[in-house]
Scaffold this motif. Structure first.
Motif, mmCIF file in Angstrom:
data_model
loop_
_atom_site.group_PDB
_atom_site.id
_atom_site.type_symbol
_atom_site.label_atom_id
_atom_site.label_comp_id
_atom_site.label_asym_id
_atom_site.label_seq_id
_atom_site.Cartn_x
_atom_site.Cartn_y
_atom_site.Cartn_z
ATOM 1 N N GLY A 358 53.195 -33.701 30.394
ATOM 2 C CA GLY A 358 51.544 -33.355 29.471
ATOM 3 C C GLY A 358 49.890 -32.583 29.781
ATOM 4 N N LEU A 359 50.005 -31.628 30.540
ATOM 5 C CA LEU A 359 49.376 -31.352 31.092
ATOM 6 C C LEU A 359 49.645 -29.524 30.773
ATOM 7 N N MET A 360 51.282 -29.522 30.154
ATOM 8 C CA MET A 360 51.292 -28.580 29.371
ATOM 9 C C MET A 360 50.755 -28.119 27.788
ATOM 10 N N ALA A 361 50.583 -29.478 27.983
ATOM 11 C CA ALA A 361 49.689 -29.145 26.866
ATOM 12 C C ALA A 361 48.439 -29.693 26.590
ATOM 13 N N GLN A 582 41.044 -45.403 42.674
ATOM 14 C CA GLN A 582 41.965 -44.905 42.182
ATOM 15 C C GLN A 582 42.182 -43.466 42.643
ATOM 16 N N GLN A 583 43.379 -43.309 43.478
ATOM 17 C CA GLN A 583 43.626 -42.113 44.091
ATOM 18 C C GLN A 583 45.009 -40.973 43.308
ATOM 19 N N SER A 584 44.107 -39.772 43.847
ATOM 20 C CA SER A 584 44.848 -39.270 42.780
ATOM 21 C C SER A 584 45.118 -37.774 43.488
ATOM 22 N N THR A 585 45.055 -36.587 42.985
ATOM 23 C CA THR A 585 45.190 -35.220 44.013
ATOM 24 C C THR A 585 44.772 -34.785 42.412
ATOM 25 N N PHE A 586 43.854 -33.700 43.118
ATOM 26 C CA PHE A 586 43.787 -32.474 42.426
ATOM 27 C C PHE A 586 43.477 -31.070 42.840
ATOM 28 N N GLY A 587 43.789 -29.992 41.423
ATOM 29 C CA GLY A 587 43.295 -28.202 41.947
ATOM 30 C C GLY A 587 43.301 -28.477 40.872
ATOM 31 N N SER A 588 43.547 -26.324 41.028
ATOM 32 C CA SER A 588 43.382 -25.286 40.064
ATOM 33 C C SER A 588 44.429 -24.400 40.109
ATOM 34 N N HIS A 589 44.513 -23.622 39.002
ATOM 35 C CA HIS A 589 45.613 -22.897 39.259
ATOM 36 C C HIS A 589 44.648 -21.919 38.100
ATOM 37 N N PHE A 590 45.292 -20.581 38.740
ATOM 38 C CA PHE A 590 44.521 -19.451 37.794
ATOM 39 C C PHE A 590 45.749 -18.153 38.293
ATOM 40 N N VAL A 591 45.671 -17.790 36.815
ATOM 41 C CA VAL A 591 46.753 -16.456 36.239
ATOM 42 C C VAL A 591 46.098 -15.442 36.051
ATOM 43 N N GLU A 592 46.935 -14.619 36.368
ATOM 44 C CA GLU A 592 47.312 -12.594 35.380
ATOM 45 C C GLU A 592 48.300 -12.430 35.202
ATOM 46 N N VAL A 593 48.175 -12.057 33.842
ATOM 47 C CA VAL A 593 49.198 -11.702 33.626
ATOM 48 C C VAL A 593 49.092 -10.287 32.267
ATOM 49 N N GLY A 594 50.820 -9.741 32.629
ATOM 50 C CA GLY A 594 50.226 -8.274 31.588
ATOM 51 C C GLY A 594 51.906 -8.894 30.394
ATOM 52 N N VAL A 595 51.194 -8.086 29.012
ATOM 53 C CA VAL A 595 51.703 -8.503 27.751
ATOM 54 C C VAL A 595 52.095 -7.262 27.829
ATOM 55 N N ASP A 596 53.003 -6.421 27.362
ATOM 56 C CA ASP A 596 53.900 -5.340 26.495
ATOM 57 C C ASP A 596 53.780 -5.264 25.139
ATOM 58 N N ALA A 700 50.854 -24.265 32.168
ATOM 59 C CA ALA A 700 49.210 -24.185 30.888
ATOM 60 C C ALA A 700 48.179 -23.277 31.071
ATOM 61 N N ALA A 701 48.316 -22.318 31.802
ATOM 62 C CA ALA A 701 47.310 -20.992 33.188
ATOM 63 C C ALA A 701 48.695 -20.330 32.638
ATOM 64 N N ILE A 702 49.546 -19.766 32.653
ATOM 65 C CA ILE A 702 50.000 -18.914 32.216
ATOM 66 C C ILE A 702 50.151 -18.485 31.299
ATOM 67 N N ALA A 703 50.135 -19.835 29.968
ATOM 68 C CA ALA A 703 50.524 -19.934 28.880
ATOM 69 C C ALA A 703 48.358 -19.503 27.904
ATOM 70 N N ASN A 704 47.545 -20.259 28.824
ATOM 71 C CA ASN A 704 45.921 -19.405 28.737
ATOM 72 C C ASN A 704 45.792 -18.213 28.441
ATOM 73 N N ALA A 705 46.537 -17.570 29.840
ATOM 74 C CA ALA A 705 46.646 -16.226 29.705
ATOM 75 C C ALA A 705 47.104 -15.203 29.668
ATOM 76 N N ILE A 706 47.937 -15.302 28.198
ATOM 77 C CA ILE A 706 49.252 -14.544 27.524
ATOM 78 C C ILE A 706 47.931 -14.534 26.312
ATOM 79 N N TYR A 707 47.389 -15.774 26.078
ATOM 80 C CA TYR A 707 46.475 -15.973 25.374
ATOM 81 C C TYR A 707 45.175 -14.785 25.455
ATOM 82 N N ASN A 708 45.017 -15.025 26.347
ATOM 83 C CA ASN A 708 43.665 -14.269 26.822
ATOM 84 C C ASN A 708 43.957 -12.436 26.923
ATOM 85 N N ALA A 709 45.224 -12.930 27.039
ATOM 86 C CA ALA A 709 45.943 -10.584 27.460
ATOM 87 C C ALA A 709 45.754 -10.881 25.895
ATOM 88 N N THR A 710 46.504 -11.420 24.798
ATOM 89 C CA THR A 710 46.992 -10.765 23.518
ATOM 90 C C THR A 710 46.127 -11.369 21.911
#
Length: 732
Positions: A358-361, A582-596, A700-710
């Motif tokens: 779900g979060l992938m989308a 409501q009991q939930s856990t939270f976080g954030s993911h940060f990713v840097e990628v390189g695309v040839d 999703a963080a990886i997908a967003n990094a790929i978009y930011n790269a390309t």
């Protein structure tokens, strides 16, 4: 023990042992090869036989006949058990697909026989000699083509949700997004295959197996075999990974039991790797539609998330919309799931079911919406944070620090240096950074334990809790040590045995918090027994440094045990705090990628996870869980996909050569930060689960990094180079 009020100060809060970076107490056994896994159990006084399972070569239909003559005459063969020999074999309560028995074939590689021989090689060779006749039927194998026939699941198990008037709010919103995203079928791909050894002694059955949930398996095995549950002894002290694939009874266990009964010897059965993907469960594919409407300021006014997935008749959906009900504010909301009937292998739980796909989308959609609004994606998320359940504003979160996770991650990652899409180059590499929120609900389960004190002052903990590589042995030892005031080396933890008290088991991110709470409850009973034995007031007694103290009087803990020792046993039960908060856990993911820029090859360069999940019981084992989850998220983003043969209804790449999981070269250094927090509404440990939170949002963080790269947006996972390369010349 009934946990129905928020935890106050208790012995765990001393944090002399709990919360410390204690190395795994089972680490030496594993690193020296002395930890014995299911298929490795052996007794020199017993003669073992080997079973080789045979799977159906059709995906839907019936078995007409199985000619066993040639196989039976092969060298070393002791017996052959076929599905036709067991027409009345019952299905347990927790499986959708039938494991074995009868003529019906529900999916490809459904077990239809097991050949038993003196050696594994003889069993395998003979299995190839079976001559099977089928009556094949036309099946449904493609989710997209079945979308129109999909229906809403049982509302009692998966209701749709809505509040406000989404359609009207979306239609009038100044800024809108509507997009479709897709995630593929995925395999658990754990290192240890599904494996079991069964031995009968009269009507008593002992099974060594690889199970995440001892009592669930034992109960369903009793139903399947038609035997008394109390006659079954299940053992699973070490498990080489599960990820949800070993939550429910599997056919290797059933076949081993049937075979051992038939040949009168203990029998070993392991599923060959190519059989695992199609015979066991998997994460089902999804097609997701997300619509978001917002004011020009960035405030969300309308949000809707719909998801389609498929399963066998009687199965359930991949609940990919669940996080959207809780993660962001928005007055007008709607979520819905649709379930198509597919004749593929059973879809079921895989690490963070629901939230992971779900979060992938959702987290790509949030980035796309931020871009439409010309906002930083972190600020857009923070603007739409909520401290209450958006669908029920009277129900606050027990503790929520998504904003803190995003702010801390941005600071540590150097987010301020992020550039606009397709603007940063290093030679032939386009560099990009991406972010995503992480969310996973905090689940709890009843969990029991028995804690014993002997005359030497040694503590023994027994519970049928399992350790699937998560560190259960260690955090349970830490809990008992903290509660009874001893060093962790004075605690012996025994797990994975059905003769021990029933625990939460390992799954759903509920294992660590629930199981340690069960041990806490049992330790409270033992503390009371010690105080009573010594004539102390239990409310005033202090346990520390192997001593028991009350006022000016101090006694060695060992002296309280006496010759026969003392025992405390209890089960943690949960009240209604999950209903009020409501009991939930939270976080954030940060990713840097390189695309040839020439090939479209993507390489992950940096990863950071920031997690807010209550008290961290052990930062070493918790970090291990998170970096493993981050690695799994990298696989989901870039390579993992079960390829469906839509003509014949099976997963083509059903081994680790064709189903590509990340390897060491794919994963750079990973950083993990735990926010300093506790949640007294969660448990007496004030902890929450974390093993699945570390996966949620990574892809999703990886997908967003790929978009930011390309500046190329891909909405269909995995993001392989063929989905980028046709647009790269434009970028260049």
């Amino acid at each position: 023990m009934q946990f129905d009020k928020p935890a106050t100060i208790n012995p765990i809060d001393q944090l002399k042992v709990v919360g410390r970076p204690v190395h795994r107490v089972d680490g030496e056994l594993k690193t020296t090869g002395r930890a014995v896994y299911a298929y490795e159990w052996s007794d020199p006084d017993l003669l073992y036989a080997y079973g080789y399972p045979v799977g159906s070569t059709i995906a839907k239909g019936h078995v007409i006949s199985i000619d066993t003559a040639a196989a039976q005459a092969a060298p070393g063969v002791l017996g052959i058990i076929t599905t036709l020999d067991n027409p009345e074999l019952k299905k347990g309560k927790l499986n959708t697909a039938k494991l074995f028995g009868g003529t019906e074939v529900q999916h490809y590689h459904q077990a239809i026989a097991v050949v038993v021989a003196n050696t594994f090689e003889e069993a395998r060779a003979a299995a190839a000699l079976l001559d099977v006749e089928y009556a094949a039927e036309k099946g449904r194998f493609d989710l997209r083509s079945e979308m129109a026939n999909a229906t809403a699941p049982d509302p009692s198990t998966e209701p749709e949700s809505s509040s406000g008037d989404f359609e009207a709010a979306f239609a009038t919103a100044p800024v809108t997004l509507e997009a479709e995203y897709a995630t593929p079928d995925q395999s658990h791909a754990m290192m240890e295959p599904h494996a079991s050894i069964a031995q009968w002694n009269g009507d008593e059955l002992t099974v060594w197996t690889s199970s995440q949930m001892i009592d669930w398996w034992r109960s369903d095995l009793a139903i399947t075999l038609g035997v008394d549950k109390e006659k079954i002894h299940l053992k699973s002290p070490f498990i080489g990974g599960g990820f949800g694939g070993k939550l429910f009874l599997r056919v290797d266990c059933v076949l081993a039991c049937l075979a051992a009964k038939a040949v009168g010897r203990p029998v070993k059965v392991a599923l060959p790797r190519p059989m695992i993907a199609n015979n066991t469960t998997h994460r089902p594919a999804t097609i997701q539609r997300i619509r978001i409407g917002a004011e020009n300021s960035g405030k969300i006014t309308a949000i809707a998330h719909e998801s389609w997935s498929g399963d066998l008749p009687g199965g359930g959906p991949e609940t990919a919309v669940m996080q959207t009900r809780l993660l962001y504010a928005g007055e007008n909301r709607m979520t819905a799931t649709k379930l198509a009937t597919l004749d593929l292998p059973e879809g079921n739980a895989m690490r963070a079911p629901g939230e992971a796909p779900g979060l992938m989308a959702l987290e790509i959609a949030m980035d796309e919406m931020a871009e439409k609004l010309n906002m930083d994606p972190i600020e857009f998320r923070i603007l739409n944070d909520t401290l209450v359940d958006p669908e029920n504003p009277r129900r606050p979160f027990s503790h929520r620090d998504l904003v803190g996770c995003l702010r801390r991650g941005a600071q540590e990652f150097g987010w301020e240096k992020r550039m606009l899409p397709a603007q940063r180059r290093e030679g032939t590499w386009m560099i990009g950074q991406g972010v995503a929120a992480a969310f996973r609900n905090n689940l709890v389960m009843p969990s029991g334990a028995r804690v014993m004190l002997d005359k030497t002052g040694m503590i023994t903990v027994e519970t049928d809790m399992t350790d699937i590589g998560t560190g259960s042995y260690t955090i349970i030892a830490q809990t008992a040590a903290e509660m009874l005031g001893v060093d962790v080396t004075r605690v012996d933890v025994r797990l994975g045995d059905s003769r021990f008290p029933v625990s939460a088991g390992s799954g759903g991110q509920f294992g660590a918090n629930s199981a340690t709470s069960g041990v806490y409850a049992a330790c409270v009973k033992l503390r009371e027994a010690v105080a009573s034995k010594l004539g102390f007031n239990s409310s005033e007694v202090v346990f520390e440094n192997g001593q028991v103290r009350s006022g000016n009087r101090m006694v060695a803990l060992a002296d309280a045990a006496g010759a026969e020792g003392l025992v405390g046993e209890d089960t943690i039960e949960w009240g209604k705090l999950t209903e009020t908060h409501q009991q939930s856990t939270f976080g954030s993911h940060f990713v840097e990628v390189g695309v040839d820029i020439a090939t479209g090859e993507t390489r992950i360069r940096r990863m950071l996870a920031v997690c807010a999940a209550g008290r961290i019981l052990n930062p070493i084992t918790a970090r291990s869980q998170v970096i493993g989850a981050m690695t799994m998220g990298a696989g989901a983003a870039l390579s993992e996909e079960l390829a469906v043969d839509t003509r014949h209804g099976f997963f083509v790449n059903h081994d680790l050569a064709g189903y590509e999981v990340p390897v060491h070269a794919d994963i750079p250094h990973q950083d993990v930060i735990f926010m300093d927090e506790t949640d007294p509404y969660s448990s007496p440990m004030k902890a929450k689960g974390i093993g699945e939170l570390g996966l949620c949002g990574v892809s999703a963080a990886i997908a967003n990094a790929i978009y930011n790269a390309t500046a190329i947006r891909v909405r269909q996972y995995p993001i392989t180079l063929d989905k980028l390369i046709s647009k790269l010349p434009e970028v260049g």
